[in-house]
Design an enzyme around this catalytic site. Structure first.
Site, PDB file in Angstrom:
ATOM      1  N   ASN A   9       0.656  -1.567   0.468  1.00 23.11           N
ATOM      2  CA  ASN A   9      -0.078   0.223  -0.009  1.00 23.11           C
ATOM      3  C   ASN A   9       0.977   1.376   0.347  1.00 23.11           C
ATOM      4  OD1 ASN A   9      -1.392   2.497   0.787  1.00 23.11           O
ATOM      5  ND2 ASN A   9      -2.500   1.527   3.130  1.00 23.11           N
ATOM      6  N   LYS A  11       0.011   4.484  -0.217  1.00 22.44           N
ATOM      7  CA  LYS A  11      -0.239   5.213   0.656  1.00 22.44           C
ATOM      8  C   LYS A  11      -0.509   6.443  -0.631  1.00 22.44           C
ATOM      9  CE  LYS A  11      -0.188   2.939   4.806  1.00 22.44           C
ATOM     10  NZ  LYS A  11      -0.063   3.154   6.184  1.00 22.44           N
ATOM     11  N   HIS A  98      -9.362   1.154   4.793  1.00 21.15           N
ATOM     12  CA  HIS A  98      -8.526   1.222   5.347  1.00 21.15           C
ATOM     13  C   HIS A  98      -8.369   1.867   7.129  1.00 21.15           C
ATOM     14  CE1 HIS A  98      -4.179   2.413   6.873  1.00 21.15           C
ATOM     15  NE2 HIS A  98      -3.815   1.449   6.113  1.00 21.15           N
ATOM     16  N   GLU A 100      -6.541   4.419   7.997  1.00 22.40           N
ATOM     17  CA  GLU A 100      -6.560   5.938   7.664  1.00 22.40           C
ATOM     18  C   GLU A 100      -7.879   6.418   6.716  1.00 22.40           C
ATOM     19  OE1 GLU A 100      -2.729   5.497   5.597  1.00 22.40           O
ATOM     20  OE2 GLU A 100      -1.594   4.852   7.392  1.00 22.40           O
ATOM     21  N   GLU A 170      -5.052  -5.520  10.231  1.00 19.20           N
ATOM     22  CA  GLU A 170      -4.050  -4.362  10.167  1.00 19.20           C
ATOM     23  C   GLU A 170      -4.489  -3.569  12.119  1.00 19.20           C
ATOM     24  OE1 GLU A 170      -2.068  -2.929   6.509  1.00 19.20           O
ATOM     25  OE2 GLU A 170      -3.977  -1.419   6.898  1.00 19.20           O
ATOM     26  N   GLY A 176       2.742   2.539  10.851  1.00 17.09           N
ATOM     27  CA  GLY A 176       3.676   3.320  10.675  1.00 17.09           C
ATOM     28  C   GLY A 176       4.275   3.508  11.932  1.00 17.09           C
ATOM     29  N   SER A 216       3.808  -2.411  10.339  1.00 22.94           N
ATOM     30  CA  SER A 216       5.492  -2.621  10.533  1.00 22.94           C
ATOM     31  C   SER A 216       5.844  -4.004  10.334  1.00 22.94           C
ATOM     32  CB  SER A 216       5.649  -2.303  12.441  1.00 22.94           C
ATOM     33  OG  SER A 216       5.232  -0.901  12.488  1.00 22.94           O
TER      34      SER A 216
HETATM   35  P1  13P Z   1       2.694   0.466   7.355  1.00 25.00           P
HETATM   36  O1  13P Z   1       3.648  -1.109   6.733  1.00 25.00           O
HETATM   37  O2  13P Z   1       4.038   1.712   7.347  1.00 25.00           O
HETATM   38  O3  13P Z   1       2.820   0.035   8.918  1.00 25.00           O
HETATM   39  O4  13P Z   1       1.355   0.567   7.638  1.00 25.00           O
HETATM   40  C1  13P Z   1       0.668  -0.583   6.793  1.00 25.00           C
HETATM   41  C2  13P Z   1      -0.428  -0.301   6.257  1.00 25.00           C
HETATM   42  O5  13P Z   1      -1.329   0.719   7.212  1.00 25.00           O
HETATM   43  C3  13P Z   1      -0.606  -1.167   5.176  1.00 25.00           C
HETATM   44  O6  13P Z   1      -2.146  -0.711   4.998  1.00 25.00           O
END
Ligand code: 13P
Length: 253
Positions: A9, A11, A98, A100, A170, A176, A216
């Site tokens: 992803n 982003k 997601h 976010e 997740e 992150g 992560s």
């Molecule tokens: P990270 O791997 O940067 O923690 O992000 C995970 C994520 O949100 C994948 O959709």
């Protein structure tokens, strides 16, 4: 069908040139990797770079997904992107739910139900994300929260719809943050999710759904997480932005 999946992803990262470069680098790195037939590699660049991504990945094993879409088929929704726009670019998969999107853009379960239905009506595969906050985990509510996220957005579906659903657990506290769920915590939740599917539908369906872990995942921890029986792969954020790191994670599957 249950596959091993490593999905990146991206982003809100990478402009057009960077998108093409990263895909080229990834294709190069993957030349040295022998993927089993059950393994899929997916990348999800931003909307504006999807067309270039589908072109640059042609004749490679890399699949392209979108990070989001609107629930309406079309109409007066300035700035939004429809399912039909994605399928017209040969995009076959969309990430929905997601954390976010849920937290920054108020995507609650009622919106996600509509998005899920629209994606399926347009024959898009869905990588459906969900997961508890740190507060939920600390209060020991993580199972309850995950159960309600799945029930509210997915459990109205017919069992046949699940051929088009990939689940991505997740935990928000691991996204992150550099703080990964332990392999045992991931396995515990994935096994819980599979039991939920077996209870709501049946064991055969539960065994057929791919459940990814996200939060992560890095080259250093991927192998241990992927070694768990109910973890079918990962949804990778930061580490999917470097071809070498993403490839190392793919090798760990
Ligand atoms: P990270 O791997 O940067 O923690 O992000 C995970 C994520 O949100 C994948 O959709």
């Amino acid at each position: 069908m249950r596959h091993k999946i490593v999905a990146g992803n991206w982003k809100m990262n990478n402009n057009l040139i960077e998108t093409e470069e990263l895909i080229k680098d990834l294709k190069n790195e993957l030349k040295t990797v022998k993927l089993s037939e059950e393994t899929r590699v997916i990348i999800a660049p931003s909307f504006v770079n999807l067309h270039a991504a589908t072109k640059t990945t042609e004749e490679s094993l890399i699949e392209v997904a979108a990070q989001n879409m609107h629930f309406a088929e079309n109409g007066a929704y300035t700035g939004e992107v429809s399912a039909a726009m994605l399928t017209s670019l040969e995009v076959k998969t969309v990430i929905l739910g997601h954390s976010e999107r849920r937290s920054y853009f108020n995507e609650a379960d009622d919106i996600l139900v509509k998005k899920v239905n629209t994606a399926l009506n347009n024959e898009l595969e869905i990588i459906f994300c969900f997961g508890e906050s740190l507060e939920d985990r600390e209060q020991d509510n993580h199972f309850k929260v995950v159960e309600s996220q799945l029930k509210n957005a997915l459990f109205h579906l017919k069992s046949s719809n699940f051929t088009k659903i990939v689940l991505a657990y997740e935990p928000v506290w691991a996204i992150g943050t550099g703080k990964t769920a332990s392999a045992d915590q991931a396995q515990e939740m994935h096994s819980f999710i599979r039991k939920l599917l077996a209870t709501q539908y049946n064991q055969e369906l539960a065994n057929s759904v791919s459940i990814l872990y996200g939060g992560s995942v890095k080259p250093a921890n991927a192998e241990e997480i992927f070694s768990k029986p109910d973890v079918d792969g990962g949804l990778i954020g930061g580490a999917s932005l470097k071809a070498k790191d993403f490839t190392a994670i793919i090798k760990a599957i």
